[in-house]
Design an enzyme around this catalytic site. Structure first.
Site, PDB file in Angstrom:
ATOM      1  N   CYS A 182       0.266  14.124  26.553  1.00 30.73           N
ATOM      2  CA  CYS A 182       1.572  14.644  26.967  1.00 30.73           C
ATOM      3  C   CYS A 182       2.378  13.545  27.656  1.00 30.73           C
ATOM      4  O   CYS A 182       2.015  13.091  28.736  1.00 30.73           O
ATOM      5  CB  CYS A 182       1.348  15.815  27.916  1.00 30.73           C
ATOM      6  SG  CYS A 182       2.778  16.309  28.872  1.00 30.73           S
ATOM      7  N   CYS A 202       3.348  14.219  31.267  1.00 33.82           N
ATOM      8  CA  CYS A 202       2.241  14.046  32.219  1.00 33.82           C
ATOM      9  C   CYS A 202       2.059  12.578  32.563  1.00 33.82           C
ATOM     10  O   CYS A 202       1.852  12.231  33.732  1.00 33.82           O
ATOM     11  CB  CYS A 202       0.944  14.615  31.640  1.00 33.82           C
ATOM     12  SG  CYS A 202       0.960  16.408  31.397  1.00 33.82           S
TER      13      CYS A 202
END
Length: 131
Positions: A47, A50
């Site tokens: 991600c 993230c």
């Protein structure tokens, strides 16, 4: 004093969350950071949000002089997270819609949260911790 980090995934979350809540009274702030798993090929999260938010969050927490507890809860790989039946999407305590999500927990209840699109913003992290 400092940051105490616990890690959990879907299979260990209930046990680790219980420990986290038990130790919560000893901390100024208790946060849960929901993150995507790391890709074993790159050792980075799959991600991009993230990857962007994690270092900002950790830097802010490490700069604090107060005790803070953080539970890193890994949502799984991309197919696991994308499943609409993912347990944390449907859990009434968390109702996750994206990762990363940073939530503040007080007395076992979510009292604040930063969603995926804002979890990397320093001023918002500061405000969440200061509540």
């Amino acid at each position: 004093m400092g940051v105490e980090i616990l890690d959990a995934d879907l299979s260990t979350f209930d046990h680790v969350f219980h420990k986290f809540k038990t130790e919560a009274a000893n901390k100024k702030a208790n946060l849960i950071l929901f993150l995507a798993d790391k890709d074993p090929r790159t050792n980075l999260s799959w991600c991009p949000d993230c990857v962007r938010a994690e270092p900002v969050i950790y830097n802010k927490l490490e700069a604090l002089s107060d005790d803070v507890g953080i539970l890193r809860a890994y949502v799984g790989d991309r197919p696991t997270w994308r499943n609409p039946a993912h347990p944390w999407r449907n859990d009434p305590r968390f109702k996750l819609t994206g990762v990363p999500t940073l939530v503040r927990l007080e007395n076992g209840v979510v009292t604040g949260r930063l969603e995926d699109y804002e979890a990397h913003l320093e001023d918002k992290i500061d405000a969440l911790i200061a509540k």
